[in-house]
Write a protein that holds these residues in place. Sequence first.
Motif, PDB file in Angstrom:
ATOM      1  N   ALA A   1     -55.379 -17.999 -35.314  1.00 50.16           N
ATOM      2  CA  ALA A   1     -55.766 -18.640 -36.218  1.00 50.16           C
ATOM      3  C   ALA A   1     -55.147 -18.383 -37.780  1.00 50.16           C
ATOM      4  N   GLN A   2     -54.613 -17.296 -37.937  1.00 51.31           N
ATOM      5  CA  GLN A   2     -53.809 -17.032 -39.289  1.00 51.31           C
ATOM      6  C   GLN A   2     -52.598 -17.956 -39.219  1.00 51.31           C
ATOM      7  N   ALA A   3     -51.736 -18.364 -38.101  1.00 51.88           N
ATOM      8  CA  ALA A   3     -50.599 -19.325 -38.156  1.00 51.88           C
ATOM      9  C   ALA A   3     -51.275 -20.442 -38.703  1.00 51.88           C
ATOM     10  N   ILE A   4     -52.250 -21.042 -38.141  1.00 48.37           N
ATOM     11  CA  ILE A   4     -52.957 -22.155 -38.256  1.00 48.37           C
ATOM     12  C   ILE A   4     -53.227 -22.476 -39.802  1.00 48.37           C
ATOM     13  N   ALA A   5     -53.971 -21.198 -40.504  1.00 50.24           N
ATOM     14  CA  ALA A   5     -54.042 -21.313 -41.782  1.00 50.24           C
ATOM     15  C   ALA A   5     -53.000 -21.381 -42.669  1.00 50.24           C
ATOM     16  N   ALA A   6     -52.070 -20.623 -42.344  1.00 51.37           N
ATOM     17  CA  ALA A   6     -50.871 -20.602 -43.288  1.00 51.37           C
ATOM     18  C   ALA A   6     -50.020 -22.114 -43.194  1.00 51.37           C
ATOM     19  N   LEU A   7     -50.083 -22.641 -41.867  1.00 50.08           N
ATOM     20  CA  LEU A   7     -49.491 -24.077 -42.104  1.00 50.08           C
ATOM     21  C   LEU A   7     -50.284 -24.949 -42.910  1.00 50.08           C
ATOM     22  N   ALA A   8     -51.602 -24.701 -42.720  1.00 46.33           N
ATOM     23  CA  ALA A   8     -52.609 -25.894 -43.463  1.00 46.33           C
ATOM     24  C   ALA A   8     -52.543 -25.577 -45.142  1.00 46.33           C
ATOM     25  N   TYR A   9     -52.576 -24.381 -45.337  1.00 39.83           N
ATOM     26  CA  TYR A   9     -52.726 -24.087 -46.832  1.00 39.83           C
ATOM     27  C   TYR A   9     -51.563 -23.627 -47.495  1.00 39.83           C
ATOM     28  N   GLY A  10     -50.672 -22.977 -46.544  1.00 41.72           N
ATOM     29  CA  GLY A  10     -49.254 -22.375 -47.405  1.00 41.72           C
ATOM     30  C   GLY A  10     -49.448 -21.026 -47.801  1.00 41.72           C
ATOM     31  N   THR A  11     -48.613 -20.245 -47.717  1.00 40.83           N
ATOM     32  CA  THR A  11     -48.372 -18.875 -48.360  1.00 40.83           C
ATOM     33  C   THR A  11     -47.181 -18.541 -49.173  1.00 40.83           C
ATOM     34  N   GLU A  12     -46.697 -17.595 -49.395  1.00 46.71           N
ATOM     35  CA  GLU A  12     -45.503 -17.322 -50.356  1.00 46.71           C
ATOM     36  C   GLU A  12     -44.477 -17.530 -49.457  1.00 46.71           C
ATOM     37  N   THR A  13     -44.440 -17.413 -48.093  1.00 51.35           N
ATOM     38  CA  THR A  13     -43.492 -17.669 -47.363  1.00 51.35           C
ATOM     39  C   THR A  13     -43.262 -18.874 -46.367  1.00 51.35           C
ATOM     40  N   VAL A  14     -44.768 -19.227 -46.178  1.00 52.52           N
ATOM     41  CA  VAL A  14     -44.852 -20.567 -45.293  1.00 52.52           C
ATOM     42  C   VAL A  14     -45.167 -21.651 -46.167  1.00 52.52           C
ATOM     43  N   LYS A  15     -44.551 -22.527 -45.832  1.00 56.96           N
ATOM     44  CA  LYS A  15     -44.919 -23.838 -46.678  1.00 56.96           C
ATOM     45  C   LYS A  15     -45.667 -24.787 -45.940  1.00 56.96           C
ATOM     46  N   LYS A  16     -46.578 -25.246 -46.916  1.00 54.34           N
ATOM     47  CA  LYS A  16     -47.650 -25.986 -46.195  1.00 54.34           C
ATOM     48  C   LYS A  16     -47.186 -27.471 -45.591  1.00 54.34           C
ATOM     49  N   VAL A  17     -47.653 -27.623 -44.494  1.00 52.73           N
ATOM     50  CA  VAL A  17     -47.292 -28.956 -43.626  1.00 52.73           C
ATOM     51  C   VAL A  17     -48.490 -29.927 -43.709  1.00 52.73           C
ATOM     52  N   VAL A  18     -48.335 -31.319 -43.311  1.00 51.88           N
ATOM     53  CA  VAL A  18     -49.500 -32.127 -43.453  1.00 51.88           C
ATOM     54  C   VAL A  18     -50.050 -32.263 -41.927  1.00 51.88           C
ATOM     55  N   LYS A  19     -49.444 -31.923 -41.082  1.00 46.90           N
ATOM     56  CA  LYS A  19     -49.936 -32.183 -39.789  1.00 46.90           C
ATOM     57  C   LYS A  19     -49.621 -30.884 -38.798  1.00 46.90           C
ATOM     58  N   ILE A  20     -50.516 -30.469 -37.893  1.00 47.27           N
ATOM     59  CA  ILE A  20     -49.839 -29.259 -37.034  1.00 47.27           C
ATOM     60  C   ILE A  20     -50.431 -29.882 -35.488  1.00 47.27           C
ATOM     61  N   THR A  21     -49.540 -29.504 -34.722  1.00 47.95           N
ATOM     62  CA  THR A  21     -49.600 -29.902 -33.014  1.00 47.95           C
ATOM     63  C   THR A  21     -49.210 -28.559 -32.424  1.00 47.95           C
ATOM     64  N   GLY A  22     -49.786 -28.838 -31.218  1.00 49.70           N
ATOM     65  CA  GLY A  22     -49.445 -27.971 -30.243  1.00 49.70           C
ATOM     66  C   GLY A  22     -50.700 -27.079 -29.646  1.00 49.70           C
ATOM     67  N   PRO A  23     -50.520 -26.452 -28.438  1.00 52.68           N
ATOM     68  CA  PRO A  23     -51.616 -25.821 -27.870  1.00 52.68           C
ATOM     69  C   PRO A  23     -51.775 -24.325 -28.262  1.00 52.68           C
ATOM     70  N   GLY A  24     -52.908 -23.822 -28.004  1.00 55.10           N
ATOM     71  CA  GLY A  24     -52.950 -22.544 -28.185  1.00 55.10           C
ATOM     72  C   GLY A  24     -54.224 -22.194 -27.614  1.00 55.10           C
ATOM     73  N   ASN A  25     -54.612 -20.676 -27.847  1.00 59.35           N
ATOM     74  CA  ASN A  25     -55.828 -20.092 -27.282  1.00 59.35           C
ATOM     75  C   ASN A  25     -57.065 -20.639 -28.070  1.00 59.35           C
ATOM     76  N   ALA A  26     -58.121 -19.740 -27.732  1.00 62.02           N
ATOM     77  CA  ALA A  26     -59.431 -20.196 -28.383  1.00 62.02           C
ATOM     78  C   ALA A  26     -59.471 -20.167 -30.087  1.00 62.02           C
TER      79      ALA A  26
END
Lengths: 429, 429
Positions: free
Chosen positions: B185-210
Amino acid sequence: MRIVTLEQYTKEKEQQTAVQTTNFEFDRTVLGIIETVREDGDQALRSFTEQFDGVWLDNLIVTPEEFAEARTLITGQFLSALRKAKQNITAFHEVQKEQSWFINQEKGIVLGQKVTPLDSVGIYVPGGKAAYPSTVLMNAIPAKIAGVGRIAMVTPPQADGKVNPHVLVAAQEAGVDIVYKIGGAQAIAALAYGTETVKKVVKITGPGNAFVARAKKWVFGDVAIDMIAGPSEICVVADNSAVPVFVAADLLSQAEHDERATAVCVTTSQSFAEALQKEVIKQTEQADRKGIIEVSIADNGRIILVESLEEAYDFVNKLAPEHLQLMVENPMEQLPFIHNAGAIFLGNYSPEALGDYMAGPNHTLPTSGTSAFSSPLGVYDFMKKSSIIQYTEQALQEVAEDIITIANAEGLTAHANSIQVRKADLNAE
Amino acid sequence: MRIVTLEQYTKEKEQQTAVQTTNFEFDRTVLGIIETVREDGDQALRSFTEQFDGVWLDNLIVTPEEFAEARTLITGQFLSALRKAKQNITAFHEVQKEQSWFINQEKGIVLGQKVTPLDSVGIYVPGGKAAYPSTVLMNAIPAKIAGVGRIAMVTPPQADGKVNPHVLVAAQEAGVDIVYKIGGAQAIAALAYGTETVKKVVKITGPGNAFVARAKKWVFGDVAIDMIAGPSEICVVADNSAVPVFVAADLLSQAEHDERATAVCVTTSQSFAEALQKEVIKQTEQADRKGIIEVSIADNGRIILVESLEEAYDFVNKLAPEHLQLMVENPMEQLPFIHNAGAIFLGNYSPEALGDYMAGPNHTLPTSGTSAFSSPLGVYDFMKKSSIIQYTEQALQEVAEDIITIANAEGLTAHANSIQVRKADLNAE
């Protein structure tokens, strides 16, 4: 309407960012309604309707008599305008209809995608004080063109237990199969999970209040939804060729929707900005929905001064507005610079209201910056695709080793085996 | 694998229905992770990675040295197979690319839709014990063909802080721009909202656990997501022309994914059912992932006897399986009867594994019955549309009264006014 610099506006907006993950207590309320409908069915629908809409309904379905009565309550002028709109909306959306396709490759390979209409959809149409026959057309017509088997509509009843006649006539004209007098999160729950009276659908579309929007987010995954609609926006890009009277009228047409609506104009011209500011004050004074407009303009209405059109387009792409009006010289030539907008209106004679009702493209558009990743509602929302894969013995033989190599690299040896058993069979022949 | 009647199976399934609205406590956990990442950024990513993946990472980004090292750890055979897969996936997806379109109507009217690639996407690739280079290709290639500006990938690191070399090579081959060593979930949050290192994206795709699936549901609306992936299914429709050894191998290839995976075969033939049952037992004994397969088959694997192929197709359309194999005579002629399936594999030589890795169509498919309303991942998921509306003075004049009529019926008089001010202008000319 305040005139601000781009820097000032950007700073102001940053402080207002709302996200999907907040408001857990509101979620609890919405979930409570959904769970009650799932457990108690029609009984829950009747109770919530009494609670929220102020009327107890024994019959949740609009009757043929009610449809007939609605016909007597509308004018010929309205019916004629509605039919003209239907004609334009139909013409535009028919272009969108996708076809199944296939490609044949060597050795008897067939690959493709089969495009199939959805079995059933539910359309939410807001009600109560407001009545939106245009929303009925914009949701039902693309579904009809797609070939959806069953189109259901839900709309909250008035306090007298009836539905606005304009909405009912629009539903009939657009080919809606059944209309339920239910609104709010309870209507979304009924469409998603079914009750004794309401048959479950596979997709829910249409705008609604905060309860409806949140309920749609919750049921998403069990059914499809079109989008999570937020407050509506317009952004006008204007140079000196724009007419202040027109731009002011267009901004106000957005502002009258909702206190939370956003109407901004980005301009390269200080003199235009000042003329527009005066015109907004003047037209607001004369507006019927002055109260809503004043709040909306004060909170979210801004005239933003920029140095150049490049800067304006850069701003537009970051804002990703629902409605964009390009009121500049040679607007068609500016299109390549626009990446993010729900609908783009070109020139002085293409006001948003034209698109809301009559031009043909859908007025259900991605709001609140979501045009960066979403599209207008369309026929494509009411169809879905299935991939088609047919290989022959010889064709499979040629790729067998490659598949086994990748499957083993992923540690999925039963995948590899499903190729291996066929390879053995081929080699034995 | 138990042989059951359709009636028995239907009853059994009814008791298992899970819905999106349950499990509020799990939501609290997922939301806690998302909110922590929004507040603490990279610091939160490092803490969660230590907690869930067992490794502290100072640098969250895969380095050029790590990419280079990955190249030395894979075989030439794997690289060759991967490139063959890339070629087929590219060829199939290029057919999907949509173009902007315009129609010209009388009096200078231009209507259309502009198709624009998304600015940026984030691809989630599961990691840890498993490694799915095929998932990298299936997500990145359509994004690349769409013309997405920036393709980021996230994948949880192994306990040694590295990423599986097959996955890294696939990322490079497919044109991924940056790979972050983050999962959950932390990776999804980083992609959705951005962090110092991870730049926000406008769409997230791909499979994952619960955790990943639920986090995607939460951030949906702030960013787009592809779908909410559930456990995977296969449904084989077989008549006497099907080969028990093949069908058993295909069912097991699905079952090895996950204890919760579903593998069912619907057949009109009692003798085929019995032969299949024996073959499943035999192949399960020999399978590397026997433990997972046994649980999956016992819980969800069934051979369902039906009276006719019509009954089989009716069942398929209600199930809306992710993967459908039509192992019957003249399978292509059965296509019109199939409404709901993610991918349809025709004949004895088109096993699911062919589609998972090599044929070209996307292996990211709607699961858990969602093929009733969703499509395979495609180039269309990485582009979006904007409507285009341009009217001239004359064209607007002709529809002015109709627009005013509908706007007034909706009580939106500022909308009517935005047409009225232009009408006045026209009449004055």
